[in-house]
Design a protein around this motif. Structure first.
Motif, mmCIF file in Angstrom:
data_model
loop_
_atom_site.group_PDB
_atom_site.id
_atom_site.type_symbol
_atom_site.label_atom_id
_atom_site.label_comp_id
_atom_site.label_asym_id
_atom_site.label_seq_id
_atom_site.Cartn_x
_atom_site.Cartn_y
_atom_site.Cartn_z
ATOM 1 N N THR A 75 0.725 -1.176 -0.051
ATOM 2 C CA THR A 75 0.174 0.119 -0.185
ATOM 3 C C THR A 75 0.792 1.294 0.018
ATOM 4 O OG1 THR A 75 -0.360 -0.069 2.380
ATOM 5 C CG2 THR A 75 -1.777 -1.317 1.184
ATOM 6 N N PRO A 76 0.443 2.407 -0.339
ATOM 7 C CA PRO A 76 0.912 3.733 -0.365
ATOM 8 C C PRO A 76 1.829 4.021 0.727
ATOM 9 C CG PRO A 76 -1.253 4.099 -0.985
ATOM 10 C CD PRO A 76 -1.147 2.728 -0.287
ATOM 11 N N GLU A 77 1.818 3.628 1.808
ATOM 12 C CA GLU A 77 2.650 3.748 2.983
ATOM 13 C C GLU A 77 3.816 2.833 3.326
ATOM 14 O OE1 GLU A 77 -0.261 1.441 5.299
ATOM 15 O OE2 GLU A 77 -0.389 2.816 3.603
ATOM 16 N N GLY A 78 3.699 1.837 2.490
ATOM 17 C CA GLY A 78 4.523 0.729 2.394
ATOM 18 C C GLY A 78 4.224 -0.385 3.206
ATOM 19 N N ARG A 79 2.978 -0.396 3.625
ATOM 20 C CA ARG A 79 2.315 -1.605 4.413
ATOM 21 C C ARG A 79 2.216 -2.836 3.339
ATOM 22 N NH1 ARG A 79 -3.204 -2.301 5.792
ATOM 23 N NH2 ARG A 79 -3.250 0.110 5.161
ATOM 24 N N ARG A 80 2.726 -3.953 3.751
ATOM 25 C CA ARG A 80 2.853 -5.025 2.882
ATOM 26 C C ARG A 80 1.872 -6.133 3.251
ATOM 27 N NH1 ARG A 80 8.543 -6.890 0.512
ATOM 28 N NH2 ARG A 80 8.736 -4.721 -0.528
ATOM 29 N N TYR A 81 0.825 -6.529 2.585
ATOM 30 C CA TYR A 81 -0.112 -7.728 3.027
ATOM 31 C C TYR A 81 0.594 -8.951 2.588
ATOM 32 C CZ TYR A 81 -3.786 -4.301 3.497
ATOM 33 O OH TYR A 81 -4.585 -3.322 4.024
ATOM 34 N N SER A 82 0.099 -9.858 3.648
ATOM 35 C CA SER A 82 0.704 -11.382 3.604
ATOM 36 C C SER A 82 0.540 -11.789 2.131
ATOM 37 C CB SER A 82 -0.132 -12.101 4.391
ATOM 38 O OG SER A 82 -1.360 -12.201 4.166
ATOM 39 N N SER A 83 1.671 -12.642 1.906
ATOM 40 C CA SER A 83 1.792 -13.460 0.722
ATOM 41 C C SER A 83 0.805 -14.259 0.236
ATOM 42 C CB SER A 83 3.322 -14.085 0.498
ATOM 43 O OG SER A 83 3.398 -15.003 1.440
ATOM 44 N N HIS A 84 0.426 -14.442 -0.979
ATOM 45 C CA HIS A 84 -0.529 -15.517 -1.509
ATOM 46 C C HIS A 84 0.253 -16.278 -2.713
ATOM 47 C CE1 HIS A 84 -3.930 -13.472 0.591
ATOM 48 N NE2 HIS A 84 -3.340 -12.496 0.206
ATOM 49 N N HIS A 131 -5.879 9.554 0.175
ATOM 50 C CA HIS A 131 -4.890 10.273 -0.681
ATOM 51 C C HIS A 131 -5.495 10.401 -2.032
ATOM 52 C CE1 HIS A 131 -1.028 10.904 -2.300
ATOM 53 N NE2 HIS A 131 -0.388 10.981 -1.237
ATOM 54 N N THR A 132 -4.995 11.576 -2.746
ATOM 55 C CA THR A 132 -5.509 11.664 -3.995
ATOM 56 C C THR A 132 -4.758 10.882 -5.177
ATOM 57 O OG1 THR A 132 -3.963 13.724 -4.428
ATOM 58 C CG2 THR A 132 -6.125 14.253 -3.609
ATOM 59 N N ARG A 133 -3.690 10.470 -4.608
ATOM 60 C CA ARG A 133 -2.932 9.451 -5.780
ATOM 61 C C ARG A 133 -2.107 8.297 -4.688
ATOM 62 N NH1 ARG A 133 0.938 13.201 -9.360
ATOM 63 N NH2 ARG A 133 1.393 11.177 -10.459
ATOM 64 N N ALA A 134 -3.187 7.493 -4.433
ATOM 65 C CA ALA A 134 -2.675 6.272 -3.651
ATOM 66 C C ALA A 134 -2.302 5.146 -4.678
ATOM 67 C CB ALA A 134 -3.790 6.066 -2.766
ATOM 68 N N ASP A 135 -0.970 4.845 -4.560
ATOM 69 C CA ASP A 135 -0.362 3.729 -5.597
ATOM 70 C C ASP A 135 -0.446 2.434 -4.773
ATOM 71 O OD1 ASP A 135 0.203 5.229 -7.801
ATOM 72 O OD2 ASP A 135 1.832 6.090 -6.786
ATOM 73 N N ALA A 136 -1.171 1.530 -5.339
ATOM 74 C CA ALA A 136 -1.008 0.118 -4.622
ATOM 75 C C ALA A 136 -0.069 -0.756 -5.575
ATOM 76 C CB ALA A 136 -2.379 -0.612 -4.823
ATOM 77 N N LEU A 137 0.899 -1.216 -5.168
ATOM 78 C CA LEU A 137 1.999 -2.189 -5.831
ATOM 79 C C LEU A 137 1.725 -3.476 -5.797
ATOM 80 C CD1 LEU A 137 4.278 -2.001 -7.611
ATOM 81 C CD2 LEU A 137 5.602 -1.616 -5.649
#
Length: 71
Positions: free
Chosen positions: A7-16, A33-39
């Motif tokens: 997520t934008p602040e660097g929080r990583r969700y568990s792996s799948h 956020h107006t530009r929230a990037d999900a990677l």
């Protein structure tokens, strides 16, 4: 194959793992956020990876406008 969502602040969700996965992003206040990037990142269990030291083989970024909740 192992998938991750960052997520934008660097929080990583568990792996799948697997070819077909579903990843859910639980939006929090800090995600507004107006530009929230999900990677979304993909890695294999191989010795070498396309993006070298990062350990990932593929990435894609999705940009969202995350608005605060309505009163």
């Amino acid at each position: 194959m192992t998938w991750f969502l960052q997520t934008p602040e660097g929080r990583r969700y568990s792996s799948h793992e697997g070819a077909d996965v579903e990843i859910t992003w639980e939006v929090r206040k800090q995600d507004v956020h107006t530009r929230a990037d999900a990677l979304v990142m993909l890695t294999s269990d191989g010795e070498y990876h396309r993006f070298g030291a990062t350990g990932f083989d593929a990435t894609v970024s999705f940009r969202y406008e995350v608005l605060p909740p309505l009163p």
